[in-house]
Design a protein around this motif. Structure first.
Motif, PDB file in Angstrom:
ATOM      1  N   THR A 115       5.475   2.226  -8.679  1.00  0.00           N
ATOM      2  CA  THR A 115       7.352   3.204  -7.967  1.00  0.00           C
ATOM      3  C   THR A 115       7.350   2.326  -7.172  1.00  0.00           C
ATOM      4  N   SER A 116       8.747   2.283  -6.823  1.00  0.00           N
ATOM      5  CA  SER A 116       9.497   1.976  -5.871  1.00  0.00           C
ATOM      6  C   SER A 116       9.732   2.064  -4.536  1.00  0.00           C
ATOM      7  N   VAL A 117       9.056   1.262  -3.794  1.00  0.00           N
ATOM      8  CA  VAL A 117       9.123   1.813  -2.715  1.00  0.00           C
ATOM      9  C   VAL A 117      10.095   1.309  -1.724  1.00  0.00           C
ATOM     10  N   GLU A 118      10.793   2.295  -1.108  1.00  0.00           N
ATOM     11  CA  GLU A 118      11.390   1.130   0.431  1.00  0.00           C
ATOM     12  C   GLU A 118      10.896   0.693   1.908  1.00  0.00           C
ATOM     13  N   SER A 119      11.480  -0.120   2.744  1.00  0.00           N
ATOM     14  CA  SER A 119      11.444  -0.550   3.696  1.00  0.00           C
ATOM     15  C   SER A 119      12.337  -0.114   4.490  1.00  0.00           C
ATOM     16  N   ALA A 163       1.087  -1.069  -4.548  1.00  0.00           N
ATOM     17  CA  ALA A 163      -0.178  -1.522  -5.621  1.00  0.00           C
ATOM     18  C   ALA A 163      -0.902  -0.400  -5.614  1.00  0.00           C
ATOM     19  N   GLY A 164      -0.808   0.802  -6.394  1.00  0.00           N
ATOM     20  CA  GLY A 164      -1.318   2.076  -6.878  1.00  0.00           C
ATOM     21  C   GLY A 164      -2.634   1.862  -5.609  1.00  0.00           C
ATOM     22  N   THR A 165      -2.378   1.545  -4.073  1.00  0.00           N
ATOM     23  CA  THR A 165      -3.484   2.424  -3.261  1.00  0.00           C
ATOM     24  C   THR A 165      -3.138   2.447  -2.230  1.00  0.00           C
ATOM     25  N   GLU A 166      -3.846   2.927  -1.120  1.00  0.00           N
ATOM     26  CA  GLU A 166      -2.856   3.853   0.418  1.00  0.00           C
ATOM     27  C   GLU A 166      -3.586   1.965   1.293  1.00  0.00           C
ATOM     28  N   ARG A 167      -4.506   1.361   0.684  1.00  0.00           N
ATOM     29  CA  ARG A 167      -5.717   0.736   0.902  1.00  0.00           C
ATOM     30  C   ARG A 167      -4.972  -0.941   1.301  1.00  0.00           C
ATOM     31  N   HIS A 168      -4.371  -1.180   2.161  1.00  0.00           N
ATOM     32  CA  HIS A 168      -3.643  -2.115   2.569  1.00  0.00           C
ATOM     33  C   HIS A 168      -4.861  -3.421   1.514  1.00  0.00           C
ATOM     34  N   GLU A 169      -6.127  -3.992   1.851  1.00  0.00           N
ATOM     35  CA  GLU A 169      -7.104  -4.874   1.919  1.00  0.00           C
ATOM     36  C   GLU A 169      -6.908  -4.649   0.190  1.00  0.00           C
ATOM     37  N   LEU A 170      -7.035  -3.274  -0.693  1.00  0.00           N
ATOM     38  CA  LEU A 170      -7.086  -3.164  -2.495  1.00  0.00           C
ATOM     39  C   LEU A 170      -6.075  -3.379  -2.446  1.00  0.00           C
ATOM     40  N   THR A 171      -4.576  -3.958  -1.754  1.00  0.00           N
ATOM     41  CA  THR A 171      -3.603  -4.003  -3.102  1.00  0.00           C
ATOM     42  C   THR A 171      -3.386  -4.882  -3.676  1.00  0.00           C
ATOM     43  N   SER A 172      -3.914  -6.193  -3.542  1.00  0.00           N
ATOM     44  CA  SER A 172      -4.078  -7.161  -3.847  1.00  0.00           C
ATOM     45  C   SER A 172      -5.283  -6.906  -5.935  1.00  0.00           C
ATOM     46  N   SER A 191       0.839  -1.453   0.239  1.00  0.00           N
ATOM     47  CA  SER A 191       0.308  -0.011   0.162  1.00  0.00           C
ATOM     48  C   SER A 191       1.161   1.612  -0.357  1.00  0.00           C
ATOM     49  N   SER A 192       0.876   1.717  -0.474  1.00  0.00           N
ATOM     50  CA  SER A 192       1.511   3.156  -1.362  1.00  0.00           C
ATOM     51  C   SER A 192       0.872   4.347  -1.529  1.00  0.00           C
ATOM     52  N   SER A 193       0.939   5.994  -1.572  1.00  0.00           N
ATOM     53  CA  SER A 193       0.059   6.481  -1.850  1.00  0.00           C
ATOM     54  C   SER A 193       0.635   7.376  -3.796  1.00  0.00           C
ATOM     55  N   GLU A 194       1.625   6.539  -4.043  1.00  0.00           N
ATOM     56  CA  GLU A 194       2.660   6.850  -4.685  1.00  0.00           C
ATOM     57  C   GLU A 194       2.018   5.913  -6.271  1.00  0.00           C
ATOM     58  N   PRO A 195       2.108   5.915  -8.090  1.00  0.00           N
ATOM     59  CA  PRO A 195       1.387   5.834  -8.740  1.00  0.00           C
ATOM     60  C   PRO A 195       2.254   4.084  -8.545  1.00  0.00           C
TER      61      PRO A 195
END
Length: 337
Positions: A276-280, A290-299, A269-273
């Motif tokens: 887009t690479s996301v740091e951990s 995943a193109g969404t900030e809602r974890h349940e929607l990532t899949s 989940s991320s606000s990025e398109p």
């Protein structure tokens, strides 16, 4: 000075501060003085000086342990089970000793998978070059040709690797309860093909070179605003990661780099398109938005990207000509370096 003693000192200071905060101006001045004192205490340095060297054996024999005929880990001289609290009041040192033993156990289980279960070790990615980071799985000879039955074994998250259910059970109970070996042997007896996956083995850790440090700071062809935002996020992430690493291992002097294993990816989940690479903060496989900030929607939101990822991996596997790494793997690899 032990870690417990340091904790006691800090706890005493915090309690005193809480008591003073309930008083008047004089007490508040004392509170300010105590806060200043607390800010001057370098807890990492204290623990680093007082902690014994993190140097441990690299074999079971070096630890003076062995597995008996019942698959139980026992001390070779006393016959006693593994003792976690080997050094009093040194929980961190005992934990690192436990982790070092765990790494040896992992290699030991790998050997059992090949020698006792007669599985073959298969390198991943299948089209990996000699120099790039690689992982592996284990397969029976008929895993991809068995026309009737196939058993795929997948362990949980954490420190466990291929062939393990729980490291704690292997060390404190026995091999049967802590490993997948009984499942594998039973499956082969009943005519199953077997594949043992290794999903936690998704990066290798190496010491950073000056060239790699320089490369990570070089500018790219991205728009300045996007690059500045990304740099800010990376700096904040690095700060959190460094703090965690110092707490986990204050003796660590060398800066390391996680080199991720290709066609390995985690959509988060991320606000990025999307993509887009996301740091951990913690070591993990490459993460992309995943193109969404809602974890349940990532899949669901990452649906098209996931199948594109599978398609690229499949094309690399089926091609008679060795293909170059995919565009995504190139991007992630460059950014991580």
């Amino acid at each position: 000075m032990s870690f417990s003693f340091i904790t006691l000192i800090l706890l005493t200071i915090w309690i005193k501060m809480a008591q003073l905060q309930q008083g008047g101006p004089d007490e508040k001045e004392k509170t300010t003085a105590l806060k200043d004192l607390l800010s001057r205490i370098d807890l990492d340095e204290l623990m680093k000086k007082d902690e014994p060297p993190l140097e441990f054996p690299d074999t079971l024999e070096g630890f003076e342990y062995a597995f008996n005929e019942k698959g139980q880990l026992r001390h070779i001289k006393t016959g006693e089970p593994f003792v976690f609290n080997y050094r009093e009041d040194l929980h961190r040192w005992n934990q690192k000793r436990y982790e070092a033993l765990g790494e040896i156990i992992t290699k030991y289980v790998y050997e059992l998978l090949e020698k006792e279960c007669h599985l073959k070790k298969v390198t991943l990615p299948v089209d990996a070059t000699e120099s790039e980071p690689k992982s592996f799985i284990f397969m029976s000879e008929d895993a991809l040709t068995n026309p009737d039955k196939l058993m795929v074994l997948i362990h949980g998250s954490g420190v466990v690797r291929a062939g393990q259910w729980a490291r704690r059970l292997i060390i404190n109970e026995d091999l049967d309860s802590g490993t997948q070996i009984p499942y594998i042997k039973r499956a082969i007896e009943e005519g199953y093909g077997v594949i043992v996956l290794n999903p936690n083995e998704n990066y290798i850790e190496v010491e950073k070179t000056k060239a790699q440090v320089q490369l990570s700071s070089d500018s790219s062809d991205e728009p300045a605003e996007k690059r500045e935002r990304k740099d800010k996020i990376q700096k904040e992430t690095k700060k959190r990661r460094d703090f965690y690493e110092k707490y986990r291992n204050p003796q660590k002097e060398k800066e390391t780099l996680q080199l991720y294993i290709r066609n390995c990816c985690n959509w988060v989940s991320s606000s990025e398109p999307l993509d887009t690479s996301v740091e951990s903060m913690l070591p993990d496989c490459p993460r992309v938005s995943a193109g969404t900030e809602r974890h349940e929607l990532t899949s669901w939101k990452s649906f098209p990207s996931v199948f594109k990822f599978f398609s690229e991996a499949s094309e690399a596997k089926n091609s008679s000509v060795k293909l170059a790494p995919t565009r995504r793997s190139n991007r992630i690899k460059y950014e991580e370096l």
